[in-house]
Design an enzyme around this catalytic site. Structure first.
Site, PDB file in Angstrom:
ATOM      1  N   HIS A 259       4.806   0.240   0.638  1.00 13.21           N
ATOM      2  CA  HIS A 259       5.258  -0.508   1.805  1.00 13.21           C
ATOM      3  C   HIS A 259       4.242  -1.541   2.255  1.00 13.21           C
ATOM      4  O   HIS A 259       3.063  -1.466   1.900  1.00 13.21           O
ATOM      5  CB  HIS A 259       5.534   0.447   2.968  1.00 13.21           C
ATOM      6  CG  HIS A 259       4.283   1.122   3.468  1.00 13.21           C
ATOM      7  ND1 HIS A 259       3.728   2.221   2.867  1.00 13.21           N
ATOM      8  CD2 HIS A 259       3.465   0.837   4.518  1.00 13.21           C
ATOM      9  CE1 HIS A 259       2.639   2.592   3.516  1.00 13.21           C
ATOM     10  NE2 HIS A 259       2.470   1.757   4.535  1.00 13.21           N
TER      11      HIS A 259
ATOM     12  N   ARG B 290      -4.494   0.738  -1.567  1.00 12.22           N
ATOM     13  CA  ARG B 290      -4.010  -0.639  -1.668  1.00 12.22           C
ATOM     14  C   ARG B 290      -3.578  -0.934  -3.106  1.00 12.22           C
ATOM     15  O   ARG B 290      -4.325  -0.698  -4.050  1.00 12.22           O
ATOM     16  CB  ARG B 290      -5.133  -1.586  -1.220  1.00 12.22           C
ATOM     17  CG  ARG B 290      -4.692  -2.982  -0.857  1.00 12.22           C
ATOM     18  CD  ARG B 290      -5.863  -3.810  -0.347  1.00 12.22           C
ATOM     19  NE  ARG B 290      -6.388  -3.303   0.914  1.00 12.22           N
ATOM     20  CZ  ARG B 290      -7.661  -2.998   1.121  1.00 12.22           C
ATOM     21  NH1 ARG B 290      -8.547  -3.116   0.158  1.00 12.22           N
ATOM     22  NH2 ARG B 290      -8.053  -2.561   2.300  1.00 12.22           N
TER      23      ARG B 290
ATOM     24  N   HIS C 156       0.400   5.715   1.112  1.00  7.05           N
ATOM     25  CA  HIS C 156      -0.447   6.742   1.700  1.00  7.05           C
ATOM     26  C   HIS C 156      -0.152   8.101   1.066  1.00  7.05           C
ATOM     27  O   HIS C 156       0.991   8.381   0.679  1.00  7.05           O
ATOM     28  CB  HIS C 156      -0.209   6.832   3.211  1.00  7.05           C
ATOM     29  CG  HIS C 156      -0.346   5.527   3.923  1.00  7.05           C
ATOM     30  ND1 HIS C 156      -1.503   4.791   3.890  1.00  7.05           N
ATOM     31  CD2 HIS C 156       0.537   4.815   4.671  1.00  7.05           C
ATOM     32  CE1 HIS C 156      -1.330   3.689   4.609  1.00  7.05           C
ATOM     33  NE2 HIS C 156      -0.101   3.680   5.077  1.00  7.05           N
TER      34      HIS C 156
ATOM     35  N   GLU D 280       4.376   7.828   8.369  1.00  8.64           N
ATOM     36  CA  GLU D 280       4.395   6.932   9.516  1.00  8.64           C
ATOM     37  C   GLU D 280       5.811   6.419   9.773  1.00  8.64           C
ATOM     38  O   GLU D 280       6.756   6.720   9.022  1.00  8.64           O
ATOM     39  CB  GLU D 280       3.434   5.763   9.302  1.00  8.64           C
ATOM     40  CG  GLU D 280       3.748   4.902   8.098  1.00  8.64           C
ATOM     41  CD  GLU D 280       2.634   3.905   7.790  1.00  8.64           C
ATOM     42  OE1 GLU D 280       1.458   4.197   8.074  1.00  8.64           O
ATOM     43  OE2 GLU D 280       2.948   2.837   7.254  1.00  8.64           O
TER      44      GLU D 280
ATOM     45  N   GLN E 162       0.831  -1.204   0.000  1.00  8.95           N
ATOM     46  CA  GLN E 162       0.000   0.000   0.000  1.00  8.95           C
ATOM     47  C   GLN E 162       0.861   1.247   0.000  1.00  8.95           C
ATOM     48  O   GLN E 162       2.093   1.188   0.157  1.00  8.95           O
ATOM     49  CB  GLN E 162      -0.913  -0.008   1.225  1.00  8.95           C
ATOM     50  CG  GLN E 162      -0.159  -0.109   2.536  1.00  8.95           C
ATOM     51  CD  GLN E 162      -1.065  -0.451   3.717  1.00  8.95           C
ATOM     52  OE1 GLN E 162      -1.203   0.356   4.624  1.00  8.95           O
ATOM     53  NE2 GLN E 162      -1.656  -1.646   3.698  1.00  8.95           N
TER      54      GLN E 162
END
Length: 321
Positions: free
Chosen positions: A172, A192, A98, A115, A96
């Site tokens: 990642h 995804r 972001h 993240e 996926q």
């Protein structure tokens, strides 16, 4: 009275989850396929509540808006900016990516999602997916269209104690057998790319992919960001700075005895990931077992630690203040 905010996590079932959140941290998991414990969260998809003191029963989001002085918060209309999770990758997560703040706001009305991962444990031979091999966007898009995952995806072996910084735009996934503490922006926007062609037993269908959005937001080429770790000491406390970044700073605390610590930020988030520790604030001592998460709010200017434990802590970076 000034006090820490001790929190009750929100648990989430996942197709890739297992039982490690119960087995390792004694969380009350909803099923044998529990993938995530949102241990510090103000997000509406996983609100956590305070368990102690005068704010018991309140959510972090409620306190962020109703008691902004706890966080030196100058804008009650924005969301609580950080989110901390513990993830049990009993099986591979989907590959996926972001979005950044701009794309996430325009397409999902949320913050972006940068993240980081602190690897709590990893089975022998465990890996993560971290980045890709494409050197230009045309190649990336074509390999996604061709589902040429063997050539496109980069796998990295991992072990307990490893740390990875995962900026928005990074392709990642956690791999099977990895237990991780994730510190991130407070966002639940995920695009995804590949889900290993598995079928969700609850729906009888494959999960949706989001290839167009993923192509739009993936950084090409991938250049890994490896923060330099810095170590310092306060009495019997060893502090390892894992990352200092625009949205958050992550520091590992290893206490083996006693230490008095002064605040360095408007508030501090912490999770006891190993051992147990006594936290003393204004003369009141709190016994914190493994798996406990808490927030030290703005009016807690100093605190004492006593015990043998490892904590992963975070504070807001400049873009989260």
């Amino acid at each position: 009275m000034t006090e820490p905010l001790i929190l009750k996590p929100a648990l989430h079932e996942k197709i890739w989850g297992g039982t490690a959140l119960r087995d390792v941290y004694d969380f009350d998991i909803p099923s044998e396929s529990t993938g995530e414990a949102w241990v510090i969260s103000g997000h509406s998809n996983g609100p956590v509540t305070v368990t102690n003191g005068k704010h018991a029963g309140k959510t972090v989001a409620e306190l962020w808006h109703d008691e902004p002085t706890l966080f030196a918060n100058q804008d009650v209309d924005r969301p609580f900016p950080l989110l901390v999770k513990i993830l049990d990758a009993h099986r591979d997560l989907s590959v996926q990516v972001h979005p950044d703040d701009k794309y996430a706001n325009e397409h999902a009305g949320e913050l972006g999602k940068t993240e980081s991962w602190y690897i709590l444990s990893a089975e022998p031979g465990a890996t993560i997916y971290y980045g890709h091999t494409a050197q230009d966007k045309q190649t990336f898009d074509q390999e996604v269209d061709d589902a040429d995952w063997d050539n496109l995806l980069q796998k990295v072996p991992v072990k307990a104690g490893d740390f990875f910084y995962v900026p928005a735009g990074t392709l990642h996934a956690l791999g099977e057998g990895v237990l991780t503490l994730e510190t991130q922006q407070s966002s639940d926007v995920t695009y995804r790319v590949y889900d290993f062609d598995r079928v969700d037993a609850k729906t009888g269908a494959k999960r949706d992919l989001h290839l167009a959005d993923a192509k739009n937001v993936t950084t090409v080429p991938f250049i890994p960001n490896k923060p330099t770790q810095k170590v310092s000491h306060i009495e019997d406390l060893t502090l390892t700075e894992l990352v200092t970044a625009p949205y958050f700073n992550v520091v590992k605390w290893q206490i083996a005895g006693r230490a008095t610590v002064d605040a360095t930020a408007p508030y501090t988030l912490a999770t006891v990931v190993d051992g147990d520790v006594e936290l003393t604030v204004f003369g009141v001592t709190y016994h914190l077992a493994k798996g406990t998460s808490f927030i030290l709010p703005n009016d807690v200017e100093t605190w004492k630690l006593n015990g043998h434990a490892t904590l992963i802590t975070s504070t807001p970076g400049p873009k989260s203040l």
